[in-house]
Design a protein around this motif. Sequence first.
Motif, mmCIF file in Angstrom:
data_model
loop_
_atom_site.group_PDB
_atom_site.id
_atom_site.type_symbol
_atom_site.label_atom_id
_atom_site.label_comp_id
_atom_site.label_asym_id
_atom_site.label_seq_id
_atom_site.Cartn_x
_atom_site.Cartn_y
_atom_site.Cartn_z
ATOM 1 N N PRO A 53 0.834 -1.207 0.000
ATOM 2 C CA PRO A 53 0.000 0.000 0.000
ATOM 3 C C PRO A 53 0.866 1.253 0.000
ATOM 4 C CG PRO A 53 -0.827 -1.605 1.580
ATOM 5 C CD PRO A 53 0.491 -2.127 1.095
ATOM 6 N N ALA A 54 0.262 2.361 -0.330
ATOM 7 C CA ALA A 54 1.029 3.600 -0.509
ATOM 8 C C ALA A 54 1.640 4.108 0.782
ATOM 9 C CB ALA A 54 0.137 4.671 -1.126
ATOM 10 N N GLY A 55 1.030 3.808 1.917
ATOM 11 C CA GLY A 55 1.549 4.295 3.189
ATOM 12 C C GLY A 55 0.856 3.609 4.339
ATOM 13 N N GLY A 56 1.218 3.998 5.550
ATOM 14 C CA GLY A 56 0.654 3.381 6.736
ATOM 15 C C GLY A 56 1.538 2.258 7.257
ATOM 16 N N GLU A 57 1.259 1.845 8.484
ATOM 17 C CA GLU A 57 2.002 0.738 9.076
ATOM 18 C C GLU A 57 1.222 -0.556 8.893
ATOM 19 O OE1 GLU A 57 4.892 1.433 12.509
ATOM 20 O OE2 GLU A 57 3.082 2.513 13.137
ATOM 21 N N THR B 13 7.239 -12.835 11.411
ATOM 22 C CA THR B 13 6.288 -11.731 11.425
ATOM 23 C C THR B 13 7.046 -10.412 11.506
ATOM 24 O OG1 THR B 13 4.619 -13.103 12.528
ATOM 25 C CG2 THR B 13 4.345 -10.717 12.699
ATOM 26 N N GLY B 14 6.632 -9.433 10.721
ATOM 27 C CA GLY B 14 7.320 -8.142 10.730
ATOM 28 C C GLY B 14 6.348 -6.983 10.656
ATOM 29 N N ARG B 15 6.831 -5.823 11.100
ATOM 30 C CA ARG B 15 6.057 -4.576 11.096
ATOM 31 C C ARG B 15 6.757 -3.584 10.176
ATOM 32 N NH1 ARG B 15 5.383 -0.962 16.647
ATOM 33 N NH2 ARG B 15 4.621 0.982 15.695
ATOM 34 N N TYR B 16 5.980 -2.954 9.289
ATOM 35 C CA TYR B 16 6.575 -2.111 8.257
ATOM 36 C C TYR B 16 5.849 -0.772 8.164
ATOM 37 C CZ TYR B 16 8.567 -6.583 6.975
ATOM 38 O OH TYR B 16 9.227 -7.782 7.017
ATOM 39 N N ASP B 17 6.615 0.306 8.096
ATOM 40 C CA ASP B 17 6.097 1.640 7.837
ATOM 41 C C ASP B 17 6.225 1.879 6.338
ATOM 42 O OD1 ASP B 17 5.490 4.282 7.550
ATOM 43 O OD2 ASP B 17 6.951 5.027 9.006
ATOM 44 N N LEU B 18 5.128 1.762 5.632
ATOM 45 C CA LEU B 18 5.192 1.752 4.170
ATOM 46 C C LEU B 18 5.366 3.140 3.562
ATOM 47 C CD1 LEU B 18 2.634 -1.068 3.357
ATOM 48 C CD2 LEU B 18 5.120 -1.202 3.678
ATOM 49 N N ALA B 19 5.438 4.169 4.402
ATOM 50 C CA ALA B 19 5.857 5.485 3.894
ATOM 51 C C ALA B 19 7.365 5.555 3.721
ATOM 52 C CB ALA B 19 5.392 6.582 4.850
ATOM 53 N N ARG C 291 9.272 -0.446 2.446
ATOM 54 C CA ARG C 291 8.469 -0.986 1.342
ATOM 55 C C ARG C 291 9.202 -2.140 0.665
ATOM 56 N NH1 ARG C 291 4.278 1.921 -0.433
ATOM 57 N NH2 ARG C 291 4.506 1.209 -2.570
ATOM 58 N N GLU C 292 10.489 -1.948 0.448
ATOM 59 C CA GLU C 292 11.280 -3.021 -0.167
ATOM 60 C C GLU C 292 11.349 -4.243 0.744
ATOM 61 O OE1 GLU C 292 15.117 -1.825 -1.465
ATOM 62 O OE2 GLU C 292 14.377 -0.170 -2.719
ATOM 63 N N LEU C 293 11.540 -4.002 2.039
ATOM 64 C CA LEU C 293 11.631 -5.119 2.983
ATOM 65 C C LEU C 293 10.304 -5.859 3.104
ATOM 66 C CD1 LEU C 293 13.784 -3.425 5.759
ATOM 67 C CD2 LEU C 293 14.484 -5.340 4.290
ATOM 68 N N ALA C 294 9.193 -5.124 3.078
ATOM 69 C CA ALA C 294 7.877 -5.768 3.144
ATOM 70 C C ALA C 294 7.650 -6.643 1.919
ATOM 71 C CB ALA C 294 6.783 -4.719 3.267
ATOM 72 N N ALA C 295 7.984 -6.122 0.733
ATOM 73 C CA ALA C 295 7.825 -6.904 -0.490
ATOM 74 C C ALA C 295 8.708 -8.143 -0.465
ATOM 75 C CB ALA C 295 8.148 -6.035 -1.707
#
Length: 299
Positions: free
Chosen positions: A126-130, A144-150, A155-159
């Motif tokens: 998504p474009a932003g948010g945790e 399990t991980g937590r990502y700040d997609l801003a 974003r790269e780590l989440a993908a």
Amino acid sequence: MTPHGATRADARVALVTCADLPDLEPDDRLVIEPLAARGVRAEPAVWDDPSVDWAGYDLAVLRSPWDYTDRRESFVEWARGVPRLANPADVVAWNTEKTYLEMLADAGVPVVPTDWVRPGDGWSPPAGGEYVVKPAVSAGSRDTGRYDLADPAHRELAAAHVARLQAAGRLVMVQPYLAAVDTEGETGLMFFNGRFSHAIRKGPMLDGPDVPGATGLYRPERITAREPSPAQLEVAEKVLATIPGGADRLLYARVDLISGPQASPVLVELELTEPSLFLDRSAGAAERLADAIAARVFS
């Protein structure tokens, strides 16, 4: 005498664990003495130990078989072969993959929103948010991980996290991170034989992206006792009322709730297979669990 021939002098219960915890977790050991006082001899038994005679027990109680997540099908097959298991094998099959959240949501239970990403599916952050990324079959918050997609790096780590789980053939869950975890924490409500026993507050555990191999059987948790609100108890009771086959078959249940954006409780997980029950956080909890087990052994 039990239906299986045991008397209060020789009733036996297996507390099911894994090879990494052959003597159980300290919290689980708290129920052994109260069971003995009720005429039940309880002992640890490793779920995948071929030398264990499961038919020799009046009841096998799942406690800490936390290594099953990489071989869930084998675990479910084993559960189906245990003559007297709590919770029952069909509950184990239903509850060990978190797709049960879809069924509960369809039944009107307030559930944390979840996107499901299957192996082979495309996924863009998504474009932003945790957000939280985790596999649908897991225990102890592993993988399990937590990502700040801003954050472009996140974003790269989440993908990469999603792709890593997909490559392993695992169904992936992507959920918004609920900010209330960082302030009021998560509430876990424990029920024994359908009756509320006690509740705990769990502090935040996820502080960033997943690091492969960095977590053992489970992440460390910060646990304190908590008095649940009427709204939390109401949601928990609604959750239990929707369980296939009825909640009266459950020896134990743990309902994990977090406040959602409108401050009302939403279900994060329903733990019916191998939940920590935090017996040491409530006076009399070990005795209440022992009563629940003994009631099933001697009924």
